[in-house]
Design a protein around this motif. Structure first.
Motif, PDB file in Angstrom:
ATOM      1  N   LYS A 112       1.908   4.778   7.895  1.00  0.00           N
ATOM      2  CA  LYS A 112       1.631   6.108   8.394  1.00  0.00           C
ATOM      3  C   LYS A 112       1.230   7.323   7.244  1.00  0.00           C
ATOM      4  N   ASN A 113       0.389   8.227   7.451  1.00  0.00           N
ATOM      5  CA  ASN A 113       0.065   8.948   6.472  1.00  0.00           C
ATOM      6  C   ASN A 113      -0.964  10.148   7.218  1.00  0.00           C
ATOM      7  N   ASN A 114      -1.235  10.893   6.339  1.00  0.00           N
ATOM      8  CA  ASN A 114      -1.897  12.085   6.622  1.00  0.00           C
ATOM      9  C   ASN A 114      -3.362  12.256   6.329  1.00  0.00           C
ATOM     10  N   ALA A 115      -3.839  11.020   5.770  1.00  0.00           N
ATOM     11  CA  ALA A 115      -5.106  11.126   5.106  1.00  0.00           C
ATOM     12  C   ALA A 115      -6.052  10.858   5.954  1.00  0.00           C
ATOM     13  N   LEU A 116      -7.424  11.050   5.575  1.00  0.00           N
ATOM     14  CA  LEU A 116      -8.813  10.829   6.163  1.00  0.00           C
ATOM     15  C   LEU A 116      -8.840   9.210   5.542  1.00  0.00           C
ATOM     16  N   ILE A 132       0.741  -1.350   0.150  1.00  0.00           N
ATOM     17  CA  ILE A 132       0.103   0.226   0.054  1.00  0.00           C
ATOM     18  C   ILE A 132       0.896   1.209  -0.147  1.00  0.00           C
ATOM     19  N   ASP A 133       0.594   2.328  -0.950  1.00  0.00           N
ATOM     20  CA  ASP A 133       1.327   3.316  -1.190  1.00  0.00           C
ATOM     21  C   ASP A 133       0.356   4.495  -0.856  1.00  0.00           C
ATOM     22  N   VAL A 134       0.643   5.194   0.386  1.00  0.00           N
ATOM     23  CA  VAL A 134      -0.393   6.193   0.744  1.00  0.00           C
ATOM     24  C   VAL A 134       0.252   7.602   0.641  1.00  0.00           C
TER      25      VAL A 134
END
Lengths: 261, 261
Positions: free
Chosen positions: A84-88, A58-60
């Motif tokens: 880890k990500n900054n997405a909703l 998975i690439d977020v």
């Protein structure tokens, strides 16, 4: 974030297939499709010119929204595999609480389209009710704006209401479809074409556009036509499953009207 | 007789209401409407500029066709109240044998429209399958010509097949309508508008225009999503009727697919 323009999908089943294509048609960029089933991810991703891969790939990096559209029992597990990500992060389930995503952060929500999706059957999202849940007000507005891009019918509901709506959907869609399957099976056993009852099925649904189901009810049970019910049950005796269903539903139709009066 | 141009109806319920109006629109003369319920007979007869009266007043002097459209349990009894005549006599029931009319003569048949009729909902007869049965070949041709005036879909079937079709109709129309009633009731208890699930109901029916119900099946049961099924059953515990129906149908959906593979 001021809008949700770049979306990653986890899952490549019926819901992901229809929803990702609706997003793409609305000008939203679908960055990637990731699924346990690599082949499904690939097929869908190629339609969308998106990346694809397994759950370990998975690439977020660029994602503003991550949609988890996997079977209910895998939502929690899958959510923990997201880097880890900054997405909703939202799931699309009717019966899973928002809280199941709590462990992955505070930017979470639910984006539940109330519809019956089959891969082989195209449909227009514009008429599909979308049920949103989000504890953060700013994120809710973002989700609502996004939902309005693909549907005219957007509702804000909580997890408890969503579960009730899902149960109602099971009765009015999944179970009704199975009853039509029984009808088809009974006709097939007599070499009668299914086409014979198609107009009836269409009219049964069409009536409900104007009538409440209580007032649209017809048939031997609502007429308390016990003679016909008995004849039908005798006929179904050698198919115990159908016999039981016929008996229970006829009984309940009769009972439900006794309680009303 | 060379054609059936003058018709008398016995009964003024849903079937008589829709069928007599379809005949009238096709240029057939409806001479009279006779019913136990005088007021219903009057309302319908006035629309059709026909005579009307009770069952003791049936006038069949000019009749070429007499349609008995009363509840199944009264067909035989009512048929014996018809004065002596030269008409062809048919009933409109899905589950009653042709033979029930034997006592009134040899000019008998069945004219069964496979549809769900509600007085408050207009519909076009042209798409409604009409199932004919008639032992006399000349009379069959007359009935077939008449049926083709109001519908494009006319089938010749025997009493046994008609009964099976009627059972299939109960499953795919009467029972499905009741399940939608349950859905509405569940939503109402939570103050959620029924409109929320209307698109779902429409799509469930629309899918069946192209897919077989077996392939259109979705939902927790077909996914064997026992977790969701358990959650739903817990939620329904305080409504025993709905609990039993949910349990039985989920179980059968799961079983039916096990038997296929």
């Amino acid at each position: 974030m001021t809008e949700l323009n770049k979306v990653v999908f986890i899952g490549a089943g019926n819901v992901a297939t229809h929803m990702s294509q609706a997003f793409a048609q609305a000008g939203i960029r679908v960055l990637g499709i990731y699924s346990r089933k690599l082949e499904s991810a690939k097929v869908l991703a190629e339609k969308l010119h998106a990346e694809w891969g397994s759950l370990s790939q998975i690439d977020v990096t660029e994602a503003q929204l991550i949609v988890i559209a996997v079977p209910d029992q895998f939502i929690e597990e899958v959510s923990k595999q997201i880097p880890k990500n900054n997405a909703l992060i939202v799931h699309t389930s009717g019966s899973i609480n928002l809280e199941v995503l709590m462990d992955v952060g505070t930017q979470i929500g639910v984006f539940y389209p109330l519809q019956t999706f089959s891969k082989d059957k195209g449909l227009h999202f514009s008429n599909i009710p979308i049920m949103l849940e989000c504890s953060n007000e700013e994120n809710y507005v973002l989700l609502e704006n996004l939902a309005h891009l693909i549907s005219e019918r957007v509702y804000r509901i909580n997890s408890l209401q969503r579960k009730k709506i899902h149960i109602a959907a099971v009765f009015s869609s999944n179970f009704t479809n199975y009853l039509v399957h029984i009808a088809e099976d009974l006709l097939e056993k007599e070499n009668i074409p299914f086409d014979v009852i198609r107009p009836l099925i269409e009219e049964t649904a069409a009536k409900l556009k104007n009538l409440k189901p209580y007032h649209a009810q017809t048939g031997p049970a609502v007429r308390e036509d016990y003679q016909t019910i008995e004849t039908h049950l005798r006929d179904l005796k050698n198919i115990p499953a159908y016999y039981e269903i016929y008996k229970l539903l006829s009984h309940q139709i009769i009972q439900s009207r006794k309680n009303k009066t």
